[in-house]
Design an enzyme around this catalytic site. Structure first.
Site, mmCIF file in Angstrom:
data_model
loop_
_atom_site.group_PDB
_atom_site.id
_atom_site.type_symbol
_atom_site.label_atom_id
_atom_site.label_comp_id
_atom_site.label_asym_id
_atom_site.label_seq_id
_atom_site.Cartn_x
_atom_site.Cartn_y
_atom_site.Cartn_z
ATOM 1 N N HIS A 191 -96.616 -14.138 8.267
ATOM 2 C CA HIS A 191 -95.195 -14.024 7.970
ATOM 3 C C HIS A 191 -94.853 -12.683 7.346
ATOM 4 C CE1 HIS A 191 -95.329 -18.209 9.080
ATOM 5 N NE2 HIS A 191 -94.099 -17.975 9.486
ATOM 6 N N GLU A 431 -94.824 -26.606 18.487
ATOM 7 C CA GLU A 431 -95.764 -25.583 18.018
ATOM 8 C C GLU A 431 -97.120 -26.173 17.634
ATOM 9 O OE1 GLU A 431 -94.077 -23.544 14.627
ATOM 10 O OE2 GLU A 431 -93.247 -25.375 13.784
ATOM 11 N N ASP A 455 -97.392 -20.500 15.972
ATOM 12 C CA ASP A 455 -98.258 -21.600 15.536
ATOM 13 C C ASP A 455 -98.969 -22.254 16.712
ATOM 14 O OD1 ASP A 455 -98.311 -21.825 12.713
ATOM 15 O OD2 ASP A 455 -96.178 -22.290 12.776
ATOM 16 N N CYS A 502 -89.289 -19.249 20.623
ATOM 17 C CA CYS A 502 -88.876 -18.426 19.482
ATOM 18 C C CYS A 502 -90.014 -17.768 18.700
ATOM 19 C CB CYS A 502 -88.005 -19.251 18.533
ATOM 20 S SG CYS A 502 -88.876 -20.618 17.773
#
Ligand code: PEP
Ligand code: MG
Length: 578
Positions: A191, A431, A455, A502
């Site tokens: 992240h 995910e 993920d 996404c």
């Protein structure tokens, strides 16, 4: 000049003076001293060495008293190093002859020692490196005193070099002055990487150890396209990068012209391009680039760096500001995906935090926290086309539980007479491989799906997205990941459930032909990549993309797939392939 290969996580090039962070998150400054200040600076160094020595000696005595002399001996070794005459001669020479500040001289000399120790293959000596860093830290603390600067206090343009930056540290970087950053650890899907891309700061992670080779003030280039960190570049390299930066600007201007045009393929199929955001202020980046909506708002960033837990009003204010700026365009807001690398939530103590109490699992376990967020979301649905999305759904039961809590919250708000959209669409992230394997059931229970390739890749290949040591394995182009993506799209199409993608993959133009060819018509991407993706969409036809996807699905490994996709992209939009 020294070149280091890391992992490119946020594109662009940054060139500037290094700001080296010590392990405590403080800056090690470089300041040349004026010729007539040399004696005073030497005196400062003397005092710092004396004070550091006294501290170490006090520690030695305390530990010897408590645990015995053999434990206190560790500090005797520190004292010996600190008072080593050879070190003192070297420091004096740097200050006298080269006019280095004591801080700079200390970090330069001790980091050189550390590097020598690191290069010797002996675990005993490798351990001693930490002792050297300890002495460096102690001396710097004494030299800098209250003048220690935190990262947030930067007031001139710099390139940040650190062992690691957390997502919230990254989010707090001052965009005005921080031109780029590089970290020794970190992986391609972390992240920290995602936040850097959102902030449009060129970044490279996972270079391995290099901080001992650099000191604050050195000239550094961060190449966020190729994943390179170049320390003290030569004139030729500087000139080449200046030229590239100019080209970058001209390409950006060219792409800007696409802003008002729709993302429509050459054969007339409309592709929806949505933006991924972490903070409400990023909506501006999406609007500026002509996005069709927000495809992923990662609301967990409301929690990162917040002094206290956000209440309903804080949630509502954030969502309302996004809704108001997007007017009637769709906004998909994802409920909190806390845990794993995103928040400290006992991640330190949890083994395998990515497999632990993360995301929707955490929300379902902590219903008051979940309900606060859902209330704010439902209320904000009165302001426009808000859609709710649940992250990390692994089982049908989890989805049903989450929907039940939502229904309950709606009932409460109804009773309170609050206005909201009773038909607000509810979707889920795809995910986790388990969700794909059960996708034919899930499509009956949601209004839309969104494939999260970050993920999905991590869990399919059992490769931590934040770990540089498995970065070679972590690839969304792996055929196993692609098969799962195709399964999800096929199931969604069968039931005519809208499906979006996404993860970071969708923002990489290398994959646009493939994703359109697999049947996707909505891509949610980091805002900075919208123009580039739009350019590819407007150049290709759907049958052309389908041929590419059909061929990709016959290939056996991600390297062949990426090479093939690079060749195909080069044929249609050569300027995007370096
Ligand atoms: C993903 O996993 O692909 C995703 C979009 O969510 P995040 O990166 O926030 O985990
Ligand atoms: Mg995810």
């Amino acid at each position: 000049m020294q070149k280091l290969q890391g992992i490119a996580v946020s594109p662009g090039v940054a060139m500037g003076e290094a700001l080296v962070m010590d392990n405590e998150g403080f800056r090690i400054p470089r300041r040349f001293v004026a010729r007539d200040a040399v004696e005073h600076e030497l005196e400062r160094l003397d005092q710092a060495i004396r004070a550091a020595g006294e501290e170490i000696d006090a520690n030695r005595q305390a530990v010897s008293r408590e645990l015995g002399d053999q434990y206190g001996a560790v500090f005797s070794a520190h004292l010996q190093m600190l008072r080593d005459p050879a070190l003192r001669i070297e420091l004096d020479e740097m200050i006298r002859q080269r006019h280095y500040s004591p801080e700079y001289a200390v970090s330069r000399a001790l980091r050189r020692y550390a590097k020598v120790f690191q290069s010797i293959e002996s675990s005993y000596l490798a351990e001693r490196v930490n002792d050297i860093f300890d002495i460096e830290k102690r001396l710097l603390r004494n030299l800098l005193g209250r003048r220690r600067e935190e990262l947030s206090q930067v007031i001139s343009p710099v390139v940040v070099l650190a062992h690691n930056l957390t997502p919230s540290e990254t989010a707090n970087l001052n965009r005005e002055f921080v031109r780029g950053f590089a970290t020794e650890i970190g992986g391609p899907g972390s992240h920290t990487a995602i936040v850097a891309e959102g902030m449009e700061i060129p970044a490279v992670v996972g270079t391995g150890p290099f901080l001992t080779d650099v000191s604050g003030g050195d000239l550094v280039i961060i190449d966020g396209d190729l994943g390179l960190v170049i320390l003290q570049p030569d004139e030729e390299t500087i000139a080449r990068y200046r030229h590239e930066a100019a080209e970058h600007v001209s390409r950006a201007t060219q792409l800007e012209a696409l802003k008002e045009l729709p993302a429509e393929t050459a054969d007339g199929v409309r592709i929806e391009l949505f933006g991924n955001i972490e903070f409400p202020h990023e909506v501006r980046h999406c609007v500026e680039r002509g996005s069709d909506g927000i495809g992923l708002y990662r609301t967990e960033f409301l929690y990162l760096g917040a002094a206290s837990e956000p209440d309903e009003a804080v949630h509502y204010e954030a969502y309302a500001s996004v809704m108001n700026e997007m007017h009637d365009r769709p906004v998909i807001i994802r409920t909190c995906d806390l845990g794993a690398d995103k928040v400290s939530h006992d991640a330190e103590e949890t083994r395998n935090p990515t497999l632990g109490l993360r995301s929707i699992r955490l929300s379902l376990k902590n219903l008051p926290l979940f309900r606060v967020q859902l209330r704010a979301l439902v209320r904000a649905s009165a302001l426009g086309d808000l859609r709710i999305m649940f992250p990390l759904i692994s089982t049908l039961l989890e989805l049903r539980q989450a929907k039940m809590v939502l229904a309950d919250v709606m009932e409460d708000l109804d009773e309170e007479g609050v206005k909201f959209n009773h038909q607000l669409p509810v979707g889920m992230m795809v995910e986790v491989p388990a969700a794909v394997l059960m996708i034919d059931h899930f499509v009956d229970e949601v209004d839309f799906l969104s494939i999260g390739t970050n993920d999905l890749t991590q869990y399919t290949l059992a490769a931590d997205r934040s770990n540089k040591d498995v970065a070679g394995l972590y690839s969304s182009a792996d055929p196993a990941v692609l098969r799962l993506i195709r399964m999800a799209i096929t199931a969604a199409d069968l039931k005519q459930v809208p499906v979006n993608i996404c993860g970071q993959m969708s923002g990489n133009s290398l994959y646009t032909l493939l994703l359109l060819g697999l049947g996707l018509r909505r891509l949610s991407v980091p805002p900075s990549t919208i123009p580039e993706i739009k350019m590819v969409c407007r150049t290709v036809t759907i049958p052309q993309c389908q041929r590419v996807a059909d061929h990709v699905m016959t290939l056996e490994n991600s390297r062949d797939i990426k090479n093939y996709l690079r060749d195909e992209l080069k044929k249609v939009v050569p300027q995007l392939v370096s």
